[in-house]
Scaffold this active site. Structure first.
Site, PDB file in Angstrom:
ATOM      1  N   ASP A 351       5.738   8.483  -3.213  1.00 13.00           N
ATOM      2  CA  ASP A 351       5.700   9.283  -1.996  1.00 13.00           C
ATOM      3  C   ASP A 351       5.960   8.377  -0.788  1.00 13.00           C
ATOM      4  O   ASP A 351       5.436   7.260  -0.732  1.00 13.00           O
ATOM      5  CB  ASP A 351       4.294   9.909  -1.893  1.00 13.00           C
ATOM      6  CG  ASP A 351       4.174  10.890  -0.762  1.00 13.00           C
ATOM      7  OD1 ASP A 351       4.855  11.921  -0.800  1.00 13.00           O
ATOM      8  OD2 ASP A 351       3.382  10.622   0.172  1.00 13.00           O
ATOM      9  N   GLU A 380      10.780   8.711  -2.243  1.00 12.83           N
ATOM     10  CA  GLU A 380      11.308   9.232  -0.988  1.00 12.83           C
ATOM     11  C   GLU A 380      11.713   8.039  -0.120  1.00 12.83           C
ATOM     12  O   GLU A 380      10.842   7.281   0.311  1.00 12.83           O
ATOM     13  CB  GLU A 380      10.240  10.043  -0.268  1.00 12.83           C
ATOM     14  CG  GLU A 380       9.866  11.336  -0.948  1.00 12.83           C
ATOM     15  CD  GLU A 380       8.833  12.122  -0.143  1.00 12.83           C
ATOM     16  OE1 GLU A 380       9.066  13.309   0.136  1.00 12.83           O
ATOM     17  OE2 GLU A 380       7.795  11.543   0.230  1.00 12.83           O
TER      18      GLU A 380
END
Ligand code: CA
Length: 669
Positions: A351, A380
């Site tokens: 993340d 990400e």
């Protein structure tokens, strides 16, 4: 604090702010001189000879261990005063195994005893994770665990990712699953919806995905494990204990072994079904600031700060961790290694990965490959706010070529195909908005350099940032933002459901035939929706749970996805592994109409039995005529239908591509 803000493009960051900040007084400079400790005995080890505690806390003035008989509502039975050890550690031990007991640490800092904490390395915890537990891990292994293995992966591009939340998969009565909302939900074979069609793990096998990507499954903060009948829902982007499973997904959060054993049973069941398990990891921030387990063991050290001493906040969640500091970098590396070793996790999704430094991410990838070469890592490649970490050190999408063995999500293909994530009404290539063609092509070639792709026309990226297709995850929908079904509803007012299903098919056909690794969100194959809720991180099950009866009503949609996945898996041409191969084998045709892309994958690419695959995507609401070379073609997809082995044959020449659909043809010579 639980609000998960992601998807803020790196491009929106104000260039140079981090450099200005660095030039001012840096409150974090002092941490660089702290002694670090990389022993593998943090924070508790136990065997038949005894129980040993080792806390890393260089600046503590004193440290203690409290021992308990239960996971909560009891007083300490013993207090162990710790003594200073080497390299910032404190140690205490007991000459017998304390299996079944619980413990916490407390340190004296600036003259005050801080609140108790289970530590940063608790591998087993009781209810709500407030006390760490001493258990015998050997007893948590399901039968056959020693031989358990995930699928072999030579190249990440061979993987088909399916992102799911435990409750989404099983909470609906239509799931037919007994252990609703639990790890055990995916251990149940033979479950069906009201129409007798497969749900749960059997559905995953039928669909053909290679890996499930489970939303955060470490112990997170938001759901009250002492009050499970209240059916709270949370995505879990609020980490509390990074190295223990979440209690609300177990059948008994008060029993520290239950969550460990049941998570392993889920992984074993998936592995037995030939499906790998990717875990979503959120090392970039913690749920709490001063009260986090990091802050209560080594105050200040694990976080980045602004010049005024406040927490910097590149996560948008109140703080950001400091992977550029040794002990934090080691924490991340050792934590993923632990999940790979103890739980046989097959991949990790980071993340807000760009909050971490590229050096740490490179260590993550290389250390995991040593444990199991099939493990892969993606994340990400952006932050949700500015960071003191200089942009060139961030694990950004734009820096992915500096990272060996790391992939990033392509927001290029995502926004170009279905419309921008931040504007519900915005349309994309598949829903008839012109101007996205070149960005879709960036997606097709996995953001690698291609002589026919003009990156200056890219919407989100202006250069070929990926050195290899193995660095790219392609998708049009995930847990964040409007999922595809809802995005289509919002951006296609007045459309029929059949029209929206066509658009979804076209969008996913582009994703699943593109180079790179495809990723889908659970339930899209059933055309499920989330009632237009774009940030459902704590929405009730009535919004988030998959209604499995949709599999019956949207059977054609499900069959389309299944065939699409089968097509990709059967044909290595869609799974090239180098940028050179893509540049050599993919040839775009000259087309002049908007919302039309036509290209070929030639030369039996990547050893494919098919000499040439012709793909034409028509995102407009009008039929288009295209010229196909003469030959003996098998029609794979046409007018919203698809078959991996062929619908029909065609001889080429002028062919019509129906509105909002893909035409895919293949020939062996
Ligand atoms: Ca929890």
């Amino acid at each position: 604090m639980n609000k998960h803000l992601s998807n803020i493009l790196a491009a929106t960051l104000v260039a140079g702010t981090s450099i200005c900040a660095a030039a001012q007084s840096n409150p974090d400079e002092k941490y660089l001189s702290w002694e670090t400790y990389d022993g593998n005995d943090l924070e508790m080890t136990v065997d038949n000879t005894g129980t040993r505690f080792t806390l890393w806390s260089p600046e503590a003035q004193a440290a203690r261990v409290y021992l308990y008989d239960t996971d909560r509502n009891s007083s300490a039975t013993d207090t162990l005063e710790m003594t200073r050890g080497e390299r910032g550690t404190w140690r205490a031990s007991v000459a017998r195994p304390l299996y079944g007991k619980f413990y916490t640490f407390s340190i004296k800092h600036d003259g005050k005893w801080l609140a108790e904490t289970p530590g940063a390395w608790a591998k087993a915890v009781g209810t709500n994770g407030h006390r760490a537990a001493i258990i015998d891990f050997a007893k948590t292994d399901p039968e056959g665990w020693a031989e358990d293995k995930g699928p072999k992966v030579d190249h990440i591009t061979d993987v088909v990712l399916y992102e799911m939340h435990h409750r989404d998969m099983s909470m609906s009565p239509t799931s037919g699953i007994v252990h609703k909302g639990k790890f055990l939900a995916l251990t149940e074979p033979g479950t069906t919806n009201s129409h007798g069609e497969a749900t749960g793990i059997d559905h995953l096998k039928e669909l053909g995905v290679t890996h499930v990507h489970i939303l955060p499954s470490y112990d997170y903060n938001s759901v009250d494990e002492a009050n499970l009948p209240s059916n709270q829902y949370n995505w879990g982007y609020d980490p509390y204990n990074y190295n223990a499973p979440e209690g609300s997904y177990s059948t008994d959060p008060a029993n520290p072994s239950a969550r460990v054993r049941e998570m392993k049973e889920m992984i074993k069941a998936l592995h037995d079904a030939g499906i790998g398990v990717v875990m979503d990891v959120v090392y970039n921030h913690t749920a709490n600031n001063d009260d986090s387990n990091f802050s209560l063991t080594a105050p200040g050290y694990y976080y980045r700060h602004r010049p005024d001493g406040s927490y910097s906040d590149a996560s948008g969640c109140g703080n950001e961790t400091a992977s550029d500091r040794k002990q934090m970098s080691d924490f991340i590396v050792n934590s993923v290694k632990y999940w790979a070793d103890e739980y046989h996790i097959d991949g990790f999704r980071f993340d807000l990965m760009a909050i971490h430094d590229t050096e740490t991410m490179n260590r993550v990838a290389s250390e995991l490959k040593k444990i199991n070469p099939s493990i892969f890592v993606y994340g990400e490649g952006w932050t949700a706010g500015d960071s003191p970490l200089p942009a060139e050190r961030r694990a950004l999408k734009e820096n992915v070529s500096k990272m060996e063995g790391i992939a990033v999500f392509s927001d290029d293909i995502r926004d170009a195909v279905k419309g921008h994530y931040s504007s519900a009404e915005d349309r994309g290539f598949a829903t008839g908005k012109p101007g996205n063609e070149e960005t879709v092509k960036i997606g097709i070639v996995a953001a690698t350099a291609h002589p026919q792709v003009d990156y200056s026309k890219g919407n989100n990226s202006k250069f070929a940032y990926a050195a290899s297709p193995e660095m790219i995850i392609n998708y049009v929908s995930c847990h964040d933002d409007l999922m595809l079904t809802d995005k289509l509803a919002k951006s296609m007012p007045g459309s029929t459901e059949a029209e929206r299903q066509r658009a979804a098919r076209l969008a996913q056909t582009i994703v699943f035939t593109s180079q790179g690794t495809p990723f889908m969100f659970a339930g899209e194959e059933l055309f499920r929706d989330k009632q237009g809720v774009h940030n459902s991180y704590k929405s009730p099950d009535s919004i988030n749970a998959i209604n499995w009866d949709l599999k019956h009503y949207n059977a054609d949609q499900f069959n389309y996805y299944r065939e699409l996945i089968a097509l990709r898996k059967a044909h290595p041409a869609f799974r090239m592994t180098t940028a050179d191969e893509i540049a050599r084998n993919i040839v775009f045709d000259k087309v002049s109409e908007p919302n039309l892309i036509s290209y070929s994958i030639k030369n039996n690419a990547n050893g494919d039995q098919w000499k040439e695959i012709k793909l034409v995507f028509n995102g407009s609401s009008e039929a288009r005529e295209v010229s196909i070379p003469k030959g003996n073609w098998t029609v794979i997809a046409r007018d919203g239908q698809i078959s991996a082995t062929g619908l029909d044959t065609a001889k080429g020449g002028k062919m019509t591509v129906a509105p909002t659909s893909a035409l895919i043809l293949a020939r062996e010579k």
